[in-house]
Design an enzyme around this catalytic site. Sequence first.
Site, PDB file in Angstrom:
ATOM      1  N   HIS A  12      -7.576  -9.169   6.219  1.00  0.00           N
ATOM      2  CA  HIS A  12      -7.554  -8.065   5.251  1.00  0.00           C
ATOM      3  C   HIS A  12      -6.114  -7.721   4.863  1.00  0.00           C
ATOM      4  O   HIS A  12      -5.799  -7.602   3.666  1.00  0.00           O
ATOM      5  CB  HIS A  12      -8.245  -6.850   5.879  1.00  0.00           C
ATOM      6  N   HIS A  33      -3.823  -8.431   1.258  1.00  0.00           N
ATOM      7  CA  HIS A  33      -3.064  -7.440   0.479  1.00  0.00           C
ATOM      8  C   HIS A  33      -1.741  -8.030  -0.014  1.00  0.00           C
ATOM      9  O   HIS A  33      -1.300  -7.744  -1.134  1.00  0.00           O
ATOM     10  CB  HIS A  33      -2.755  -6.211   1.342  1.00  0.00           C
ATOM     11  N   GLN A  61       0.806  -1.218   0.000  1.00  0.00           N
ATOM     12  CA  GLN A  61       0.000   0.000   0.000  1.00  0.00           C
ATOM     13  C   GLN A  61       0.842   1.272   0.000  1.00  0.00           C
ATOM     14  O   GLN A  61       0.306   2.371  -0.219  1.00  0.00           O
ATOM     15  CB  GLN A  61      -0.964   0.003   1.181  1.00  0.00           C
ATOM     16  N   CYS A  77     -11.090   0.172   3.039  1.00  0.00           N
ATOM     17  CA  CYS A  77      -9.671  -0.014   2.745  1.00  0.00           C
ATOM     18  C   CYS A  77      -9.068   1.334   2.387  1.00  0.00           C
ATOM     19  O   CYS A  77      -9.661   2.103   1.622  1.00  0.00           O
ATOM     20  CB  CYS A  77      -9.509  -0.997   1.589  1.00  0.00           C
TER      21      CYS A  77
END
Length: 217
Positions: free
Chosen positions: A166, A170, A71, A124
């Site tokens: 979660h 990713h 991210q 998110c």
Amino acid sequence: MPTMPLHDQVEALLAAADAGTLPIVTAGDPVLRRAAEPVDGQLSDALLARLVEVMRRTMHAAPGVGLAAPQIGVALRLAVVEDAATVPEEVRAARGRVPQPFRVLVNPSYEDAGGRRVAFYEGCLSVPGYQAVVARHERVRLRALDEHGRAVDEEVGGWPARIVQHETDHLNGTLYLDRAELRSLSSTQTPAAVERWAQPTPRLAAAELGFPLPESG
């Protein structure tokens, strides 16, 4: 064009960090759709510690309760989590949302540890402006290393289990929307939609928007 070694990529990224934080990569960037590579000595201990600290600050600034390295554009199996769980008591009780101290997960994986699936709205940082209902394992067995290389092997339940799933997703190139009930997709900017997804459970939203929930949920 030769690929920059990961060590050099991270050094360059951290050098560009503004006030100790980095921009969050959003959906549509290929780094979010590739399996991240295991942490295996690519970074020195000092550089890994610097990366973790920038991830922590970026997560807090967002704000969020978890952040995976992809991210911020780093394709490593590394995530940070922390949740103050400042929510109403009815939400806490329905979702099993309890405070989680800051922790680092290196090379995490999970497996079902309870056989029951529960569905709640989640969002998110890489998909800003929306929430959707996702059915996930209520309990998981988490295996990982911490930032010091110590083994983590524990069962996690409730909302902490959702965060683990979660963030680990990713690292496998999976976004929560891949698992979501798309009829539940709701804007975080529309008051009526916010009223639905802010409920302790998604039962009202399921009835009004016409999507199923797990029988056990």
